[in-house]
Motif scaffolding. Structure first.
Motif, PDB file in Angstrom:
ATOM      1  N   ASP A  11       0.809  -1.217   0.000  1.00 19.69           N
ATOM      2  CA  ASP A  11       0.000   0.000   0.000  1.00 19.69           C
ATOM      3  C   ASP A  11       0.845   1.272   0.000  1.00 19.69           C
ATOM      4  OD1 ASP A  11       0.968  -0.230   2.582  1.00 19.69           O
ATOM      5  OD2 ASP A  11      -0.970   0.107   3.561  1.00 19.69           O
ATOM      6  N   ARG A 239      -3.347   5.598  10.541  1.00 22.61           N
ATOM      7  CA  ARG A 239      -3.680   4.529   9.589  1.00 22.61           C
ATOM      8  C   ARG A 239      -4.898   3.752  10.072  1.00 22.61           C
ATOM      9  NH1 ARG A 239      -0.996   0.482   8.282  1.00 22.61           N
ATOM     10  NH2 ARG A 239      -1.525   0.466   6.075  1.00 22.61           N
ATOM     11  N   ALA A 243      -8.433   3.416   8.057  1.00 21.51           N
ATOM     12  CA  ALA A 243      -8.971   2.086   7.750  1.00 21.51           C
ATOM     13  C   ALA A 243     -10.372   1.921   8.328  1.00 21.51           C
ATOM     14  CB  ALA A 243      -8.032   1.006   8.277  1.00 21.51           C
ATOM     15  N   TYR A 247     -11.115   3.592   4.266  1.00 22.10           N
ATOM     16  CA  TYR A 247     -10.098   3.903   3.269  1.00 22.10           C
ATOM     17  C   TYR A 247      -9.241   2.678   2.983  1.00 22.10           C
ATOM     18  CZ  TYR A 247      -6.334   6.246   0.789  1.00 22.10           C
ATOM     19  OH  TYR A 247      -5.421   6.623  -0.165  1.00 22.10           O
ATOM     20  N   THR A 248      -9.125   2.319   1.727  1.00 17.97           N
ATOM     21  CA  THR A 248      -8.333   1.155   1.317  1.00 17.97           C
ATOM     22  C   THR A 248      -7.297   1.513   0.253  1.00 17.97           C
ATOM     23  OG1 THR A 248      -9.984   0.547  -0.349  1.00 17.97           O
ATOM     24  CG2 THR A 248     -10.205  -0.462   1.839  1.00 17.97           C
TER      25      THR A 248
END
Length: 285
Positions: A11, A239, A243, A247-248
């Protein structure tokens, strides 16, 4: 030169400004060698290289362009300046489309000289978005409004909080206008976690950038963004917040730092991958 460690997390994206000392071909090669799958690009060096040539270079290396920085600066009161800003932003949208990125990051702009009316300046940003959003939608590009720390409100960005950014975004379809969450700019705001959830609930989390906050800030403050793990920001918490809000997408490390720029760019890139793994990724449970 530091030997590369394990390949980068899937990511991770590295913004071009983090290692601006690397020419674009060298940046792309180094990212590919380290397993970094995404790059955030800036308009000035991309234009110097050639937009179509840059797009081909990135594609050939198997990378994706996560964001293009930046559009914006939409607060002018002079009609001619406003027209130039809108034209430049339409060009930025076209460049983003050519590069294959879905996200153009917008920095709103500061107060015009002699102006003290923040509310009116934000209203002019809203008016500009109404003109730009349809053009961006036609090109398959989302506009991501990035709030900047309040210390930049006068000269660079009258949008200082995620809530202000969302207030500007929400009159438009989520696929047209959303927000960019940058830890350097919003880590201090106790209302930001709720704003992240608000943005996630409406599908407006369009970009996520990481930088740490270190002190003392340098003269001029623009180059004060700290390497991950060197400062006060709880990067893992951010983070997790993103998440939890759904959010990805990629996590882009964007550092403006004179000390990092003075070093070997490949070493800084390898260090950034290691710091992301060590300080930003949520440990497996």
């Amino acid at each position: 030169m530091t030997a590369p460690g394990p390949r980068a997390p899937a990511d991770l994206s590295v913004n071009q400004m983090t290692v601006r000392q690397l020419p674009l071909p060298e940046l792309v090669t180094a990212c590919a060698q380290l397993g970094v799958r995404g790059v955030g690009l800036w308009r000035e060096p991309v234009r110097a290289y050639g937009v179509e040539a840059a797009a081909a270079l990135v594609r050939a290396a198997g990378l994706g362009v996560t964001t293009l920085c930046r559009g914006g600066f939409l607060t002018a009161t002079d009609p001619a300046e406003r027209a130039r800003a809108l034209a430049d932003n339409r060009a930025a949208v076209d460049e983003a489309a050519a590069l294959g990125t879905a996200t153009l990051v917008l920095v709103s702009g500061g107060l015009p000289p002699g102006d003290r009316d923040l509310a009116a300046a934000r209203a002019r940003v809203a008016d500009a978005l109404a003109e730009l959003a349809p053009h961006a939608a036609d090109r398959g590009v989302r506009l991501a409004i990035e709030p900047l720390h309040p210390m930049y409100a006068a000269d660079r960005c009258v949008v200082s909080t995620l809530d202000q950014a969302l207030d500007l975004a929400e009159p438009f379809p989520a696929g047209q206008v959303g927000v960019c969450v940058d830890t350097y700019h919003v880590w201090w705001d106790d209302r930001a976690p709720a704003a992240v959830a608000r943005a996630g609930g409406t599908g407006r989390l369009h970009a996520f950038q990481l930088a740490d906050w270190t002190t003392p800030l340098p003269h001029g403050v623009l180059t004060g963004r700290g390497q991950l793990g060197d400062g006060a920001v709880d990067l893992r918490r951010w983070r997790r917040l993103m998440a939890a809000a759904g959010y990805t997408g990629p996590v882009e490390v964007e550092l403006f730092n004179e000390e990092l720029w003075a070093r070997d760019g490949r070493e800084v890139l390898a260090e950034t991958v290691d710091r992301y793994r060590s300080h930003a990724r949520t440990p497996a449970r």
